[in-house]
Scaffold this motif. Structure first.
Motif, PDB file in Angstrom:
ATOM      1  N   PHE A 123       0.833  -1.201   0.000  1.00 45.06           N
ATOM      2  CA  PHE A 123       0.000   0.000   0.000  1.00 45.06           C
ATOM      3  C   PHE A 123       0.874   1.260   0.000  1.00 45.06           C
ATOM      4  O   PHE A 123       0.632   2.202  -0.756  1.00 45.06           O
ATOM      5  CB  PHE A 123      -0.934  -0.038   1.224  1.00 45.06           C
ATOM      6  CG  PHE A 123      -1.491   1.294   1.616  1.00 45.06           C
ATOM      7  CD1 PHE A 123      -2.415   1.937   0.801  1.00 45.06           C
ATOM      8  CD2 PHE A 123      -1.097   1.912   2.796  1.00 45.06           C
ATOM      9  CE1 PHE A 123      -2.927   3.179   1.168  1.00 45.06           C
ATOM     10  CE2 PHE A 123      -1.609   3.144   3.163  1.00 45.06           C
ATOM     11  CZ  PHE A 123      -2.519   3.782   2.347  1.00 45.06           C
ATOM     12  N   ASP A 126       2.769   1.271  -3.575  1.00 47.11           N
ATOM     13  CA  ASP A 126       1.920   1.370  -4.763  1.00 47.11           C
ATOM     14  C   ASP A 126       0.975   2.562  -4.730  1.00 47.11           C
ATOM     15  O   ASP A 126       0.481   2.999  -5.773  1.00 47.11           O
ATOM     16  CB  ASP A 126       1.081   0.091  -4.936  1.00 47.11           C
ATOM     17  CG  ASP A 126       1.949  -1.111  -5.251  1.00 47.11           C
ATOM     18  OD1 ASP A 126       3.152  -0.905  -5.487  1.00 47.11           O
ATOM     19  OD2 ASP A 126       1.434  -2.237  -5.244  1.00 47.11           O
ATOM     20  N   GLN A 422      -0.184 -11.514   1.769  1.00 43.44           N
ATOM     21  CA  GLN A 422      -1.073 -12.666   1.984  1.00 43.44           C
ATOM     22  C   GLN A 422      -0.309 -13.899   2.445  1.00 43.44           C
ATOM     23  O   GLN A 422      -0.881 -14.795   3.052  1.00 43.44           O
ATOM     24  CB  GLN A 422      -1.929 -12.974   0.739  1.00 43.44           C
ATOM     25  CG  GLN A 422      -1.214 -13.601  -0.420  1.00 43.44           C
ATOM     26  CD  GLN A 422      -0.638 -12.543  -1.332  1.00 43.44           C
ATOM     27  OE1 GLN A 422      -0.387 -11.410  -0.945  1.00 43.44           O
ATOM     28  NE2 GLN A 422      -0.411 -12.905  -2.580  1.00 43.44           N
ATOM     29  N   THR A 450       3.942 -20.751  -2.970  1.00 42.26           N
ATOM     30  CA  THR A 450       4.346 -20.041  -4.187  1.00 42.26           C
ATOM     31  C   THR A 450       3.119 -19.677  -5.018  1.00 42.26           C
ATOM     32  O   THR A 450       2.988 -18.551  -5.520  1.00 42.26           O
ATOM     33  CB  THR A 450       5.316 -20.931  -5.013  1.00 42.26           C
ATOM     34  OG1 THR A 450       6.431 -21.237  -4.189  1.00 42.26           O
ATOM     35  CG2 THR A 450       5.787 -20.233  -6.264  1.00 42.26           C
ATOM     36  N   ARG A 451       2.216 -20.647  -5.158  1.00 38.76           N
ATOM     37  CA  ARG A 451       1.005 -20.392  -5.941  1.00 38.76           C
ATOM     38  C   ARG A 451       0.192 -19.254  -5.311  1.00 38.76           C
ATOM     39  O   ARG A 451      -0.271 -18.350  -5.989  1.00 38.76           O
ATOM     40  CB  ARG A 451       0.166 -21.671  -6.016  1.00 38.76           C
ATOM     41  CG  ARG A 451      -0.976 -21.563  -6.986  1.00 38.76           C
ATOM     42  CD  ARG A 451      -1.596 -22.859  -7.421  1.00 38.76           C
ATOM     43  NE  ARG A 451      -1.566 -23.917  -6.447  1.00 38.76           N
ATOM     44  CZ  ARG A 451      -1.005 -25.109  -6.660  1.00 38.76           C
ATOM     45  NH1 ARG A 451      -0.415 -25.345  -7.798  1.00 38.76           N
ATOM     46  NH2 ARG A 451      -1.042 -26.044  -5.751  1.00 38.76           N
ATOM     47  N   LYS A 452       0.054 -19.296  -4.002  1.00 37.51           N
ATOM     48  CA  LYS A 452      -0.712 -18.244  -3.305  1.00 37.51           C
ATOM     49  C   LYS A 452      -0.039 -16.879  -3.483  1.00 37.51           C
ATOM     50  O   LYS A 452      -0.692 -15.868  -3.680  1.00 37.51           O
ATOM     51  CB  LYS A 452      -0.816 -18.566  -1.813  1.00 37.51           C
ATOM     52  CG  LYS A 452      -1.730 -19.726  -1.488  1.00 37.51           C
ATOM     53  CD  LYS A 452      -3.182 -19.306  -1.523  1.00 37.51           C
ATOM     54  CE  LYS A 452      -4.100 -20.479  -1.233  1.00 37.51           C
ATOM     55  NZ  LYS A 452      -5.498 -20.189  -1.551  1.00 37.51           N
ATOM     56  N   LYS A 454       1.869 -15.821  -5.844  1.00 36.67           N
ATOM     57  CA  LYS A 454       1.870 -15.288  -7.216  1.00 36.67           C
ATOM     58  C   LYS A 454       0.495 -14.824  -7.679  1.00 36.67           C
ATOM     59  O   LYS A 454       0.385 -14.174  -8.721  1.00 36.67           O
ATOM     60  CB  LYS A 454       2.432 -16.338  -8.175  1.00 36.67           C
ATOM     61  CG  LYS A 454       3.944 -16.485  -8.006  1.00 36.67           C
ATOM     62  CD  LYS A 454       4.564 -17.389  -9.038  1.00 36.67           C
ATOM     63  CE  LYS A 454       6.084 -17.337  -8.910  1.00 36.67           C
ATOM     64  NZ  LYS A 454       6.761 -18.288  -9.768  1.00 36.67           N
ATOM     65  N   GLN A 455      -0.524 -15.165  -6.918  1.00 39.63           N
ATOM     66  CA  GLN A 455      -1.874 -14.820  -7.372  1.00 39.63           C
ATOM     67  C   GLN A 455      -2.045 -13.314  -7.588  1.00 39.63           C
ATOM     68  O   GLN A 455      -2.668 -12.888  -8.548  1.00 39.63           O
ATOM     69  CB  GLN A 455      -2.928 -15.316  -6.380  1.00 39.63           C
ATOM     70  CG  GLN A 455      -4.347 -15.043  -6.885  1.00 39.63           C
ATOM     71  CD  GLN A 455      -5.415 -15.718  -6.058  1.00 39.63           C
ATOM     72  OE1 GLN A 455      -5.160 -16.134  -4.931  1.00 39.63           O
ATOM     73  NE2 GLN A 455      -6.602 -15.824  -6.614  1.00 39.63           N
ATOM     74  N   PHE A 456      -1.502 -12.522  -6.678  1.00 42.64           N
ATOM     75  CA  PHE A 456      -1.687 -11.075  -6.802  1.00 42.64           C
ATOM     76  C   PHE A 456      -0.387 -10.344  -7.103  1.00 42.64           C
ATOM     77  O   PHE A 456      -0.271  -9.155  -6.858  1.00 42.64           O
ATOM     78  CB  PHE A 456      -2.326 -10.518  -5.524  1.00 42.64           C
ATOM     79  CG  PHE A 456      -3.700 -11.072  -5.265  1.00 42.64           C
ATOM     80  CD1 PHE A 456      -4.731 -10.813  -6.151  1.00 42.64           C
ATOM     81  CD2 PHE A 456      -3.955 -11.861  -4.164  1.00 42.64           C
ATOM     82  CE1 PHE A 456      -6.003 -11.326  -5.935  1.00 42.64           C
ATOM     83  CE2 PHE A 456      -5.225 -12.379  -3.930  1.00 42.64           C
ATOM     84  CZ  PHE A 456      -6.243 -12.107  -4.824  1.00 42.64           C
ATOM     85  N   LYS A 458       2.220  -8.279  -8.885  1.00 44.85           N
ATOM     86  CA  LYS A 458       2.088  -7.234  -9.923  1.00 44.85           C
ATOM     87  C   LYS A 458       3.143  -7.429 -11.006  1.00 44.85           C
ATOM     88  O   LYS A 458       4.276  -7.718 -10.696  1.00 44.85           O
ATOM     89  CB  LYS A 458       2.273  -5.851  -9.293  1.00 44.85           C
ATOM     90  CG  LYS A 458       1.219  -5.523  -8.256  1.00 44.85           C
ATOM     91  CD  LYS A 458      -0.082  -5.110  -8.900  1.00 44.85           C
ATOM     92  CE  LYS A 458      -1.106  -4.760  -7.827  1.00 44.85           C
ATOM     93  NZ  LYS A 458      -2.453  -4.698  -8.347  1.00 44.85           N
TER      94      LYS A 458
END
Lengths: 458, 292
Positions: A123, A126, A422, A450-452, A454-456, A458
């Motif tokens: 926050f 960005d 997250q 890793t999957r979690k 990479k979800q958000f 940027k």
């Protein structure tokens, strides 16, 4: 008849639209991105700041029963006393877990308080830094050479965004180590200083402690799995390539490298063999309670915990005399200089800005920094401490300082500092039980995180 | 102005405040949620059109959405049967006005006046391995090695989360009880004159006549499962792993990560599921048909 009915409908609709339009009134544009709100900040009119008292009200978690309140609230009192009649700072109590969310919410409402400590990194970078919603501290710091010379250069560099300085650079850094129960160590026959052990030797010591009938490690999975995460960090710093990853100034989104897998494997073993039954699901309060009541022998935590050892409402009587402090095996200390500290939003009245700057300057005074280190530990590399400083220091903190001074080989950031939000909380702690229960292998755990992550990304 | 017109005007006048409030506080946010669900929006800068990206991310990124849907399906089934069934049962018992029925009605109401968040925290203690009553009870009755980590093991976590709301169905009870009390006495008198016994009156008269109230209870109960947040977020947090994940947590995850477009896509899915449930239950219980 139908026509009249339609007319009534249209009239009603018009009334609703008028009311809707009225309800959104007052959302005028604000150049600085923050609308000084007297109700929220309690600020008086800044135009007459030289004559009128300026009151700023800020939400902060170092209040109530928070461990940081012990030093922070009296510090605020000292500030209010020093600037009596000119400035007043009022603290609105807020739980630590809600602080970042509250700041984001206030930012959306353009009602940021006059002083904010840190915040969620994404926050800040960005939104606040990118949109320059902050008050540039550089001109003010340039006019205060006596303050600037105390600051840690690496943190000044981290806070410098283009030609601006976003948040107040750090003067004191606080290495996070661990605390151990000397009595338990003695009984178990563990004599080698932890900071001089390798992790293989540390694991042998855990086995000895376990054999003596005490759970060696204070681990937890709830919240951000803090104590577990710190130990894992130290282990990873000893793995090939691990320290480099932990020193990154950017978030890490991939946890499938061998250093991570080995760390997760070790973490699984620690949970399965060397901790209390209640570690799965334990929050910080449960974990601390285990150590403070001598059910466990070692807890990884920051210097701010020292006060708890002599607090008989939390600890067993006389515990502070049994506690030793150390950095981690392999000579690892955990600290971060890549962090944001106090910042001021743009668009405040002159009076509020001056009051906020006065508080930053007050906190930066050598005597305040020294008092801070006495209360909560840490070192200030550019500050000449007073002759009495060492004698005022809590013996446990002095031991931690000595361990840092003699055995430090590497300083890395806590794993949570390079995790995106997250992962830091809740995913790391949420998936830990599956790793501990054996429902996931360390490799699967790494892949899932890793999957979690990479979800958000940027 | 004829009578019909006057009646309509009055109806409209009385409905106007509700319509106004609905438009301002429900419809506008619903439209905002729907529209921004198609955008990339961090909550601060202007939303940028992203088409179906958020929905694709929501549904197909990993198995979280499927797990959430599976959980919702199971919870809805449990809510529509056990939860509503229990509420209806209590209503039918209270309708007979047994000794202490008013007290029971009052006590049954208590969980509803305590915040869900407080209940969730209480349940964390109830299911705690060390001090929780459940595990201690099991150990006391002879299962000395009973150490279930309720919110941290599969499938115990799902059961534990379900138990945090399963038997708190006082709203269903009140709706059904109210409907039972509204059944005209003559209906029962006629049935008794025809020789119907108590069970037959309950089964063939009372139960069909409160059909709409039960349908309303089912709608309320299932839509509450669609929107269920605190019960999960404050206990298992959707874990262990993703085991007790649901769509509100996905929405919250979007907000926490400043992905408001994603969060609003999740919100839209929740609204659509709510509408589907309403229409489905309406049809199943023939709620638009007249009962009397």
């Amino acid at each position: 008849m139908k026509r009249s009915f339609r007319t009534l409908m249209l009239l009603s609709l018009a009334l609703m639209l008028v009311l809707t339009a009225c309800s959104s009134g007052g959302n005028g544009k604000n150049e600085g991105g923050n609308k000084p709100d007297k109700e929220n900040t309690g600020a008086s009119d800044g135009k007459g700041a030289s004559k009128d008292k300026v009151t700023i009200k800020i939400p902060h978690y170092k209040s109530g029963s928070n461990v940081g309140a012990k030093f922070f609230l009296p510090q605020v009192e000292r500030f209010n006393k020093k600037y009596e009649g000119q400035y007043e700072l009022i603290i609105e109590e807020i739980p630590q877990d809600d602080y970042n969310a509250k700041i984001k919410l206030l930012a959306q409402q353009k009602k940021l308080p006059a002083l904010i400590e840190g915040g969620e990194k994404t926050f800040l970078e960005d939104v606040v830094i990118k949109d320059e919603l902050f008050y540039d501290l550089k001109p003010w710091l340039d006019s205060k050479p006596e303050v600037k010379k105390l600051m840690i250069e690496d943190n000044v560099a981290y806070n410098t965004k283009g030609d601006k300085i976003f948040s107040m650079p750090l003067i004191t850094m606080r290495p996070i180590g661990l605390y151990y129960n000397k009595e338990v160590f003695e009984k178990a026959g563990v004599t080698k200083p932890i900071s001089q052990m390798t992790f293989a030797e540390f694991n042998e010591a855990l086995e000895q402690i376990k054999s003596s009938g005490v759970a060696p490690l204070t681990l937890m999975t709830s919240e951000n799995a803090w104590t577990s995460m710190l130990l894992a960090t130290a282990f990873m710093a000893n793995e090939p390539g691990g320290a480099d990853v932990l020193k990154s100034t950017e978030y890490t989104y991939d946890y499938t490298a061998p250093a991570w897998i080995n760390t997760f494997t070790q973490l699984q073993k620690w949970f399965q063999n060397y901790t209390t039954d209640n570690a799965i699901g334990a929050a910080y309060a449960d974990a601390a309670n285990n150590f403070l009541n001598e059910r466990t022998a070692i807890i990884a935590n920051g210097p701010w915990m020292v006060g708890d050892f002599s607090d008989t409402t939390k600890s067993a009587e006389g515990l502070e005399k049994k506690i030793g402090a150390s950095i981690y095996p392999g000579g690892i200390a955990i600290a971060t200089l890549n962090e944001y500290s106090w910042w001021i939003p743009k668009g405040l009245s002159e009076g509020e800005t001056q009051a906020a700057l006065a508080f930053l300057e007050f906190m930066a005074q050598p005597e305040e920094q020294e008092a801070y280190m006495v209360a909560e530990g840490g070192t200030a590399p550019n500050l000449q401490t007073s002759a009495e400083f060492e004698s005022k220091l809590n013996p446990i903190l002095a031991e931690l300082n000595s361990s840092t001074k003699n055995d430090l080989k590497n300083t890395v950031q806590a794993m949570s500092s390079i995790f995106p939000n997250q992962i830091a909380d809740p995913e790391f702690g949420k998936f830990l039980p599956t790793l501990i229960n054996g429902d996931m292998t360390p490799e699967q755990f790494a892949q899932e995180l890793t999957r979690k992550a990479k979800q958000f990304q940027k | 102005m004829n009578k019909k017109w006057t009646t309509r005007a009055w109806i409209f006048a009385f409905l106007a405040p509700t319509i106004l409030v609905f438009l301002l506080f429900n419809l506008v946010p619903i439209i905002t949620v729907f529209v921004t669900g198609f955008t990339d929006w961090n909550g601060f800068s202007a939303p940028v059109w992203a088409g179906l990206d958020n929905y694709i991310n929501l549904v197909s990124y990993d198995d979280t959405f499927l797990i959430s849907l599976r959980n919702l399906g199971l919870w809805s089934l449990i809510a529509g049967t056990v939860h509503v069934g229990f509420g209806v049962l209590v209503a039918f018992i209270l309708y007979k006005r047994p000794f202490g029925w008013r007290l029971v009605r009052g006590v049954f109401m208590i969980p509803n006046v305590i915040s869900v968040a407080a209940w969730a925290i209480m349940y964390k203690f109830i299911f705690n391995d060390d001090i929780g009553v459940i595990n201690n009870f099991m150990r006391d009755i002879g299962f000395s090695n009973w150490h279930v980590k309720w919110f941290y093991e599969s499938p115990a976590a799902f059961i534990a989360v379900t138990l945090t709301w399963l038997f708190y169905s006082v709203i269903v009870t009140l709706i059904v009880l109210n409907e039972l009390m509204a059944i005209p006495k003559e209906v029962h008198e006629a049935a008794l004159l025809d020789g119907a016994n108590e069970w037959q009156v309950t089964r063939f008269i009372n139960l069909p006549l409160v059909r709409n109230a039960i349908g309303t209870g089912v709608i309320l109960s299932i839509t509450a499962r669609i929107a269920m947040f605190e019960e999960v977020a404050l206990t298992s947090r959707g874990g262990p792993g993703n085991d007790t994940y649901n769509i509100p947590l996905m929405l919250y995850n979007g907000i926490v990560n400043s992905e408001y477009g994603y969060a609003n896509a999740a919100g839209t899915v929740m609204i659509l599921l709510g509408v589907i449930v309403m229409l489905g239950v309406n049809r199943l219980f023939r709620m638009n048909e007249k009962i009397y």
